[in-house]
Design a protein around this motif. Sequence first.
Motif, PDB file in Angstrom:
ATOM      1  N   HIS A  61       0.837  -1.189   0.000  1.00 47.51           N
ATOM      2  CA  HIS A  61       0.000   0.000   0.000  1.00 47.51           C
ATOM      3  C   HIS A  61       0.869   1.233   0.000  1.00 47.51           C
ATOM      4  O   HIS A  61       2.022   1.194   0.408  1.00 47.51           O
ATOM      5  CB  HIS A  61      -0.878   0.031   1.260  1.00 47.51           C
ATOM      6  N   MET A 107      -4.964   6.430   1.095  1.00 43.63           N
ATOM      7  CA  MET A 107      -4.212   5.179   1.079  1.00 43.63           C
ATOM      8  C   MET A 107      -4.707   4.365  -0.096  1.00 43.63           C
ATOM      9  O   MET A 107      -5.907   4.251  -0.316  1.00 43.63           O
ATOM     10  CB  MET A 107      -4.443   4.427   2.383  1.00 43.63           C
ATOM     11  N   HIS A 109       3.847   0.890   2.655  1.00 45.79           N
ATOM     12  CA  HIS A 109       3.761  -0.078   3.750  1.00 45.79           C
ATOM     13  C   HIS A 109       3.131  -1.371   3.258  1.00 45.79           C
ATOM     14  O   HIS A 109       2.531  -1.401   2.194  1.00 45.79           O
ATOM     15  CB  HIS A 109       2.969   0.477   4.934  1.00 45.79           C
ATOM     16  N   MET A 149       0.257  -3.738   3.932  1.00 38.80           N
ATOM     17  CA  MET A 149      -1.018  -3.728   4.631  1.00 38.80           C
ATOM     18  C   MET A 149      -1.422  -5.171   4.903  1.00 38.80           C
ATOM     19  O   MET A 149      -1.520  -5.977   3.994  1.00 38.80           O
ATOM     20  CB  MET A 149      -2.040  -3.047   3.722  1.00 38.80           C
ATOM     21  N   PRO A 173      -4.070   1.705   9.440  1.00 37.67           N
ATOM     22  CA  PRO A 173      -2.941   1.301  10.284  1.00 37.67           C
ATOM     23  C   PRO A 173      -1.690   2.138  10.084  1.00 37.67           C
ATOM     24  O   PRO A 173      -0.726   1.986  10.825  1.00 37.67           O
ATOM     25  CB  PRO A 173      -2.691  -0.137   9.831  1.00 37.67           C
TER      26      PRO A 173
HETATM   27 CU    CU Z   1      -2.641   0.487   3.994  1.00 42.22          CU
END
Ligand code: CU
Lengths: 154, 161
Positions: free
Chosen positions: A78, A89, A111, A113, B37
Motif C-alpha cells: 500500500h 491510502m 507499507h 497492509m 494502520p
Molecule cells: Cu494500507
Amino acid sequence: MSKHSVIAGAAALVLAFVASAHAEMAKVGDLVIEQAWARATTPSAKTGATYLSVRNTGPESDSILSMETPVASHAMAHQTRQENDVSRMSEAGPLSVPPGGALEMKPGGTHIMLMDLGGGLRLGQQFPLTITFEKAGKVEIPVKVGKPGAMGPE
Amino acid sequence: MAEGADWRLLDETGSAFTPDHLRTKPTLVVFGFTHCPDVCPTSLSYVAGTLQALGPQAEAVRPLFVTVDPERDTTDVMAEYTDLFDPRIIGVTGAPDQISAALKSLGAYSRKVPQDDGGYTMDHTATMLLLDDQGRPRSTLDIHEKPEVAAGKIRLLLEKS
Ligand SMILES: [Cu+2]
C-alpha cells in the motif's frame, strides 16, 4: 585492566548484543531484506501495517510479486499519499528494487497492509512474512511487533 | 465549528456528544478511522506525546478522535482503539448522517474508496485541529513538529481562554 577498558569492554558487549538482536535479516539471491517491523494493534483489529527495507546488491532490478503471512488473510503493498490536507491510502503498484538501490518502507509512505488479521498484533510478538520476488524467488523474514505508534524498528 | 452547528454523536462510553461539549473547554480534534494502520496511529501517538509534553495542563484540553468510518467504528471499537495510544483520548462515532454533519461543521473531508477485494478504505482530512473553548478552530498541529511545539500551541490557547 583499567576501569576504562572494563567499561569499554562492557559497552562493546552490549553493542554486540544489541546488534545481534537487531540483525533480523534475510538474504535471497542478490537481495537483503532487513528491519522488518510492525505496529501493535488492538486484539480485534482487522488491519495492521508492516514496514521493511530491501537492498539490491545485484546488477538487475527485481520486484515483489506477492506476500504471505499466517497472521493475516492478505498482505499487500500500500501507499499513503498526502494531498493538501487529505490523506489517501491505495494499493501500490508492483514494488521494485533497482540494481544497487533499495526499497524503503516507512509510516506515511509505502507499507505492507495486513488485512483480516486473525487476532491482532501484540507488542513483542514476532511473526513470519514470506515474500516472493520475481527473480530472486521466495524468502521468509521474521517481523517484530513494536509499539502501536512506533515510527521505526525498536 | 460553524455557528448553529447541529449534530449528535456518541462518545466511546455511549454518551451523547454534541456541539455543546465543544463549548466547555479547548479541544484537539483528530479525524481518522480504526482500519487505518499507517497514518492514524502516527497522529494518535503524536497526540499522546503532546499530552505527555503538557504534563498536568493536559487536563485543560480535550483530545478527540472523530471517526470518518462510522459503519465499522462502533463505540466499543473506538474505546479500545484510542486506549491503545492514551486512555485520555476520547473516541467519537455516531450515525453516518450525524458524522457527516459534524465533519462538515468542522471543515473536515472524507470519502469512501472501494478496494479490489470488496472492502473499502477512507480518504480523510489529516490535519489536527485545535479548537478554542467555543469550538472555533484556532490553530492546527503539524505532525512534523516536535510534540513540545504542539504543547506550546495548546498552552498559548489556554492562556487566552
Ligand atoms: Cu494500507
